[in-house]
Design a protein around this motif. Sequence first.
Motif, PDB file in Angstrom:
ATOM      1  N   MET A  59       0.848  -1.194   0.000  1.00 62.05           N
ATOM      2  CA  MET A  59       0.000   0.000   0.000  1.00 62.05           C
ATOM      3  C   MET A  59       0.882   1.243   0.000  1.00 62.05           C
ATOM      4  O   MET A  59       1.841   1.312   0.781  1.00 62.05           O
ATOM      5  N   VAL A  60       0.589   2.197  -0.873  1.00 61.70           N
ATOM      6  CA  VAL A  60       1.393   3.417  -0.861  1.00 61.70           C
ATOM      7  C   VAL A  60       1.104   4.185   0.432  1.00 61.70           C
ATOM      8  O   VAL A  60       0.062   4.016   1.069  1.00 61.70           O
ATOM      9  N   VAL A  61       2.082   5.006   0.796  1.00 63.42           N
ATOM     10  CA  VAL A  61       2.033   5.704   2.080  1.00 63.42           C
ATOM     11  C   VAL A  61       0.726   6.474   2.265  1.00 63.42           C
ATOM     12  O   VAL A  61       0.097   6.430   3.327  1.00 63.42           O
ATOM     13  N   ARG A  62       0.307   7.131   1.196  1.00 62.73           N
ATOM     14  CA  ARG A  62      -0.921   7.915   1.301  1.00 62.73           C
ATOM     15  C   ARG A  62      -2.096   7.071   1.787  1.00 62.73           C
ATOM     16  O   ARG A  62      -2.850   7.454   2.674  1.00 62.73           O
ATOM     17  N   ASP A 107      -6.045   5.000   5.833  1.00 64.67           N
ATOM     18  CA  ASP A 107      -6.734   3.807   6.337  1.00 64.67           C
ATOM     19  C   ASP A 107      -7.406   3.986   7.707  1.00 64.67           C
ATOM     20  O   ASP A 107      -8.604   3.713   7.849  1.00 64.67           O
ATOM     21  N   PRO A 108      -6.670   4.457   8.726  1.00 63.62           N
ATOM     22  CA  PRO A 108      -7.341   4.619  10.031  1.00 63.62           C
ATOM     23  C   PRO A 108      -8.498   5.625   9.967  1.00 63.62           C
ATOM     24  O   PRO A 108      -9.495   5.471  10.670  1.00 63.62           O
ATOM     25  N   LEU A 109      -8.379   6.623   9.111  1.00 61.96           N
ATOM     26  CA  LEU A 109      -9.440   7.635   8.994  1.00 61.96           C
ATOM     27  C   LEU A 109     -10.694   7.012   8.395  1.00 61.96           C
ATOM     28  O   LEU A 109     -11.820   7.323   8.799  1.00 61.96           O
ATOM     29  N   ARG A 142       3.457   8.909  -2.399  1.00 61.99           N
ATOM     30  CA  ARG A 142       3.216   7.985  -3.509  1.00 61.99           C
ATOM     31  C   ARG A 142       4.099   6.738  -3.443  1.00 61.99           C
ATOM     32  O   ARG A 142       4.009   5.863  -4.283  1.00 61.99           O
ATOM     33  N   ALA A 143       4.959   6.672  -2.417  1.00 59.85           N
ATOM     34  CA  ALA A 143       5.908   5.555  -2.326  1.00 59.85           C
ATOM     35  C   ALA A 143       5.332   4.358  -1.584  1.00 59.85           C
ATOM     36  O   ALA A 143       4.450   4.499  -0.736  1.00 59.85           O
ATOM     37  N   LEU A 144       5.843   3.187  -1.924  1.00 58.57           N
ATOM     38  CA  LEU A 144       5.551   1.986  -1.145  1.00 58.57           C
ATOM     39  C   LEU A 144       6.574   1.937  -0.009  1.00 58.57           C
ATOM     40  O   LEU A 144       7.689   2.460  -0.157  1.00 58.57           O
ATOM     41  N   PRO A 145       6.223   1.304   1.120  1.00 61.76           N
ATOM     42  CA  PRO A 145       7.166   1.254   2.236  1.00 61.76           C
ATOM     43  C   PRO A 145       8.553   0.769   1.834  1.00 61.76           C
ATOM     44  O   PRO A 145       9.570   1.310   2.295  1.00 61.76           O
ATOM     45  N   GLY A 146       8.601  -0.232   0.952  1.00 55.47           N
ATOM     46  CA  GLY A 146       9.883  -0.790   0.541  1.00 55.47           C
ATOM     47  C   GLY A 146      10.777   0.187  -0.210  1.00 55.47           C
ATOM     48  O   GLY A 146      11.974  -0.030  -0.342  1.00 55.47           O
ATOM     49  N   GLN A 147      10.177   1.270  -0.694  1.00 54.07           N
ATOM     50  CA  GLN A 147      10.980   2.257  -1.439  1.00 54.07           C
ATOM     51  C   GLN A 147      11.561   3.324  -0.523  1.00 54.07           C
ATOM     52  O   GLN A 147      12.279   4.206  -0.965  1.00 54.07           O
ATOM     53  N   LEU A 148      11.233   3.237   0.768  1.00 49.23           N
ATOM     54  CA  LEU A 148      11.717   4.238   1.711  1.00 49.23           C
ATOM     55  C   LEU A 148      12.853   3.664   2.557  1.00 49.23           C
ATOM     56  O   LEU A 148      13.003   2.455   2.666  1.00 49.23           O
ATOM     57  N   SER A 149      13.603   4.542   3.201  1.00 52.23           N
ATOM     58  CA  SER A 149      14.637   4.077   4.125  1.00 52.23           C
ATOM     59  C   SER A 149      13.974   3.648   5.435  1.00 52.23           C
ATOM     60  O   SER A 149      12.810   3.958   5.690  1.00 52.23           O
ATOM     61  N   GLY A 150      14.738   2.950   6.254  1.00 55.92           N
ATOM     62  CA  GLY A 150      14.204   2.473   7.526  1.00 55.92           C
ATOM     63  C   GLY A 150      13.691   3.616   8.405  1.00 55.92           C
ATOM     64  O   GLY A 150      12.620   3.525   9.004  1.00 55.92           O
ATOM     65  N   GLY A 151      14.462   4.695   8.424  1.00 64.43           N
ATOM     66  CA  GLY A 151      14.052   5.851   9.230  1.00 64.43           C
ATOM     67  C   GLY A 151      12.776   6.474   8.692  1.00 64.43           C
ATOM     68  O   GLY A 151      11.880   6.857   9.455  1.00 64.43           O
ATOM     69  N   GLN A 152      12.679   6.558   7.362  1.00 60.98           N
ATOM     70  CA  GLN A 152      11.465   7.119   6.752  1.00 60.98           C
ATOM     71  C   GLN A 152      10.261   6.229   7.007  1.00 60.98           C
ATOM     72  O   GLN A 152       9.167   6.715   7.263  1.00 60.98           O
ATOM     73  N   ARG A 153      10.509   4.923   6.954  1.00 67.40           N
ATOM     74  CA  ARG A 153       9.401   3.993   7.234  1.00 67.40           C
ATOM     75  C   ARG A 153       8.892   4.172   8.656  1.00 67.40           C
ATOM     76  O   ARG A 153       7.682   4.161   8.901  1.00 67.40           O
ATOM     77  N   GLN A 154       9.821   4.370   9.598  1.00 66.84           N
ATOM     78  CA  GLN A 154       9.369   4.560  10.975  1.00 66.84           C
ATOM     79  C   GLN A 154       8.612   5.890  11.086  1.00 66.84           C
ATOM     80  O   GLN A 154       7.655   6.006  11.839  1.00 66.84           O
ATOM     81  N   ARG A 155       8.993   6.871  10.287  1.00 67.61           N
ATOM     82  CA  ARG A 155       8.231   8.134  10.279  1.00 67.61           C
ATOM     83  C   ARG A 155       6.808   7.902   9.777  1.00 67.61           C
ATOM     84  O   ARG A 155       5.854   8.485  10.296  1.00 67.61           O
ATOM     85  N   VAL A 156       6.687   7.056   8.761  1.00 69.59           N
ATOM     86  CA  VAL A 156       5.344   6.734   8.253  1.00 69.59           C
ATOM     87  C   VAL A 156       4.529   6.040   9.348  1.00 69.59           C
ATOM     88  O   VAL A 156       3.364   6.363   9.577  1.00 69.59           O
ATOM     89  N   ALA A 157       5.177   5.081  10.035  1.00 67.68           N
ATOM     90  CA  ALA A 157       4.472   4.360  11.103  1.00 67.68           C
ATOM     91  C   ALA A 157       4.038   5.335  12.201  1.00 67.68           C
ATOM     92  O   ALA A 157       2.940   5.219  12.756  1.00 67.68           O
ATOM     93  N   ILE A 158       4.873   6.314  12.483  1.00 67.89           N
ATOM     94  CA  ILE A 158       4.522   7.305  13.510  1.00 67.89           C
ATOM     95  C   ILE A 158       3.381   8.195  13.016  1.00 67.89           C
ATOM     96  O   ILE A 158       2.432   8.487  13.749  1.00 67.89           O
ATOM     97  N   ALA A 159       3.456   8.586  11.742  1.00 62.27           N
ATOM     98  CA  ALA A 159       2.366   9.402  11.172  1.00 62.27           C
ATOM     99  C   ALA A 159       1.044   8.654  11.253  1.00 62.27           C
ATOM    100  O   ALA A 159       0.002   9.212  11.612  1.00 62.27           O
ATOM    101  N   ARG A 160       1.091   7.374  10.939  1.00 61.55           N
ATOM    102  CA  ARG A 160      -0.114   6.549  10.992  1.00 61.55           C
ATOM    103  C   ARG A 160      -0.635   6.475  12.424  1.00 61.55           C
ATOM    104  O   ARG A 160      -1.838   6.568  12.669  1.00 61.55           O
TER     105      ARG A 160
END
Length: 271
Positions: A112-115, A120-122, A152-170
């Motif tokens: 699933m792209v980041v957006r 999803d939770p919303l 527009r990125a998939l999690p796998g296209q991000l760095s580990g730190g960016q992925r954790q930022r996405v998880a925090i945003a979520r």
Amino acid sequence: MADQKEPIIFLDDISVTFRTRTGSILHPNLVHAVQGVTIKLMPGETIGIVGESGCGKSTTANVMCGLQSPTSGHVYFQGTDVTKRTADLRKKIGRVVSVVFQDPATALNPRMVVRDQLQDPLLVHKVGASADQERRINELVELVGLPKSALRALPGQLSGGQRQRVAIARAMSLNPSAIIADEPTSALDVSVRAQILNLLTDLKSELGLSMIFISHDIQTVRYISDRIIVMNHGQIMEQGPAQQVFNDPQDEYTKTLLGAAPSLLHPKIGR
Ligand SMILES: Nc1ncnc2c1ncn2[C@@H]1O[C@H](COP(=O)(O)OP(=O)(O)OP(=O)(O)O)[C@@H](O)[C@H]1O
Ligand SMILES: [Mg+2]
């Protein structure tokens, strides 16, 4: 301001016992993961929970966010007894408390792209019309310091730190009162750990969030925590204001943790 406030989460004398399939001579079929733990998380407060691997930190965190039922004791969310959870209560808890896990890869859907992950939770909680949701998604990426292009990125296209930022945003999407962060930096590259720690610190101070910050490393929780709880073998050994626990530890186990942090990397007996 802090007077007469209700704790956001109140664990009242919680124990969790697991039954394992494989018993051994030393440890039969019961694991007393948490024993008699009482914790009150007040609005705006950050509690650091530290202790060695297996001491019951994650189990405690799971009880706090409703993923795990206690074997005994009571759990209160903002004064409401939620020990026996209904689907309705669980949904309510989900709005008040969010979790950030150790490994962002497991928290995010790889397809699933980041957006969409942020929306999803919303959607699940039916928050706002689609224009409101769009606005919130944009707010969230900004809040956690991600570029808009990350949407527009998939999690796998991000760095580990960016992925954790996405998880925090979520985790932030529903505007929770509290965040439970279980080893949120330990799966990350050393170079980005401080950034994620700073992000969480900023969020807590800007938004007045409450936080449970779990780590096996007492130094990691030192600066982010108002209060520190030291756990060992499922029990609380010591707790107090962070300064006090660091400068004047009372418990022998706390002293060991403080004095010999590196030794945790080489436990004498694998457990
Ligand atoms: N679902 C389960 N079934 C059986 N035993 C479990 C289960 N979950 C945890 N345990 C046991 O409960 C104890 C506490 O585990 P927990 O995961 O809470 O520790 P922890 O402090 O988070 O450790 P770590 O630092 O390694 O994450 C351990 O002995 C663990 O093996
Ligand atoms: Mg754990």
